[in-house]
Design an enzyme around this catalytic site. Structure first.
Site, mmCIF file in Angstrom:
data_model
loop_
_atom_site.group_PDB
_atom_site.id
_atom_site.type_symbol
_atom_site.label_atom_id
_atom_site.label_comp_id
_atom_site.label_asym_id
_atom_site.label_seq_id
_atom_site.Cartn_x
_atom_site.Cartn_y
_atom_site.Cartn_z
ATOM 1 N N ASP A 123 0.840 -1.202 0.000
ATOM 2 C CA ASP A 123 0.000 0.000 0.000
ATOM 3 C C ASP A 123 0.882 1.262 0.000
ATOM 4 O OD1 ASP A 123 -2.989 0.938 0.449
ATOM 5 O OD2 ASP A 123 -1.852 1.993 1.994
ATOM 6 N N TYR A 153 -11.727 8.544 -3.032
ATOM 7 C CA TYR A 153 -11.251 8.666 -1.652
ATOM 8 C C TYR A 153 -10.039 9.580 -1.489
ATOM 9 C CZ TYR A 153 -7.326 5.336 -2.184
ATOM 10 O OH TYR A 153 -6.161 4.725 -2.530
ATOM 11 N N TYR A 184 -1.406 11.411 1.743
ATOM 12 C CA TYR A 184 -2.282 11.680 0.603
ATOM 13 C C TYR A 184 -2.259 13.163 0.235
ATOM 14 C CZ TYR A 184 -4.202 7.032 1.550
ATOM 15 O OH TYR A 184 -4.355 5.684 1.745
ATOM 16 N N HIS A 197 -7.291 -6.516 -0.553
ATOM 17 C CA HIS A 197 -6.194 -5.556 -0.457
ATOM 18 C C HIS A 197 -5.142 -5.917 0.592
ATOM 19 C CE1 HIS A 197 -4.135 -1.748 -0.785
ATOM 20 N NE2 HIS A 197 -4.353 -1.467 0.486
#
Length: 316
Positions: A101, A149, A230, A295
């Site tokens: 990830d 997202y 992010y 995931h």
């Protein structure tokens, strides 16, 4: 978790928490969102017993590692800087890298910036993403809309307030149990689609004890540091302009589940399975697509992932 040693290390101006076990060649594990060193518990125990020194930090902003307040402190250069200092502190020139990830994204940056420090890379879930002409958040908004997202994560404080509204435990449960393929979207009225009258069941591979560990750490630390990764997407794009068009020159094995929301995001599967991924990563040795897996692959299929890691790194 018996026998796992925990210590604090000063790296790149911050204090980092590191979990480690075993002696031998170093395997450095990098976790993603919303996780901790703890996501690698199965790999630490298995691979440390096979003659490897397993090292799993809480990344900057997570768990027991320091969390600077500024978004700009979460750039790829900061985090790779943390990892180079960590590797230096271990007294080794090179490590085997295993990442998932956001850890995988950082892993690609590490391989791009400092290939001399990585012996081989076992990458889970997120393939290399070459730099494009358009800023990434703008590009995501254009392709997937405002409810995508990553677009929803951009405004400081907004998602943190949503998490506080529904509770850390419920939000973690929802994310970890999700198996919905495709680009994840977060509606404005209920970002995590949590319904008070509908209980969320944990998957068999993630216990209440595991959830409790995560919940306690995130309740203590908060989510802002984790979300700032992010929020630094566009900053990373600006900083990596000198590496535009550069190939990653590290030996790589890539593993992903066919139900993973990253792999099933439009364009990703095509990139992985076409020659484009191999063009950008010429030393890509193997791509493994695991059937019926979501995931959080290193936890859902821990034994298989342990075997995949071992089978690859013992070649070097």
């Amino acid at each position: 978790m018996e026998g796992i040693h925990h210590r604090m290390v000063n790296v790149n101006g911050i204090t980092m928490h590191v979990a480690e076990k075993g002696q031998g060649p170093v395997i450095l594990f990098l976790h993603g969102f919303p996780e901790l060193w703890y996501t690698w518990r199965h790999q630490i125990l298995a691979l440390s017993s096979l003659g490897y020194r397993t090292v799993a930090p809480d990344l900057r902003g997570y768990g027991d590692t320091e969390a600077p307040t500024s978004i700009t402190s979460y750039s790829c250069t900061h985090i790779v800087g943390d990892l180079i200092a960590l590797v230096d502190s271990l007294g080794v020139d090179q490590v085997f890298l295993v990442a998932h990830d956001w850890g995988a994204i950082i892993g690609w940056y590490l391989c791009l910036f400092r290939p001399d420090r990585v012996k081989a890379f076992v990458c889970l879930s997120v393939p290399f993403m070459p730099r494009k002409p358009m800023k990434p958040v703008e590009n995501m908004r254009l392709n997937f809309g405002d409810d995508y997202y990553i677009c929803r994560f951009q405004e400081p404080g907004k998602i943190e307030a949503e998490i506080a509204r529904y509770g850390t435990s419920n939000v973690l449960k929802k994310i970890i149990s999700s198996r919905k393929p495709g680009a994840p979207r977060m509606p404005k009225d209920n970002a995590f689609n949590i319904k008070p009258d509908t209980p969320i069941s944990l998957p068999s591979w993630f216990s209440e004890e595991d959830l409790s560990y995560y919940t306690n750490k995130f309740n203590t630390k908060g989510f802002t540091g984790a979300l700032n990764y992010y929020r630094a997407f566009d900053l990373n794009w600006e900083l990596t302009a000198p590496w535009s068009g550069t190939q990653v020159k590290v030996a790589v094995k890539f593993i992903v589940g066919d139900l993973d929301s990253v792999y099933t995001t439009p364009g990703m599967k095509e990139y992985v399975e076409s020659g484009d991924f191999k063009r950008d990563v010429p030393m890509l040795d193997e791509v493994v697509i695991m059937e019926g897996v979501g995931h959080f692959i290193n936890q859902e299929r821990a034994d298989e992932i342990n075997s995949h890691i071992l089978d690859y790194i013992k070649k070097f």
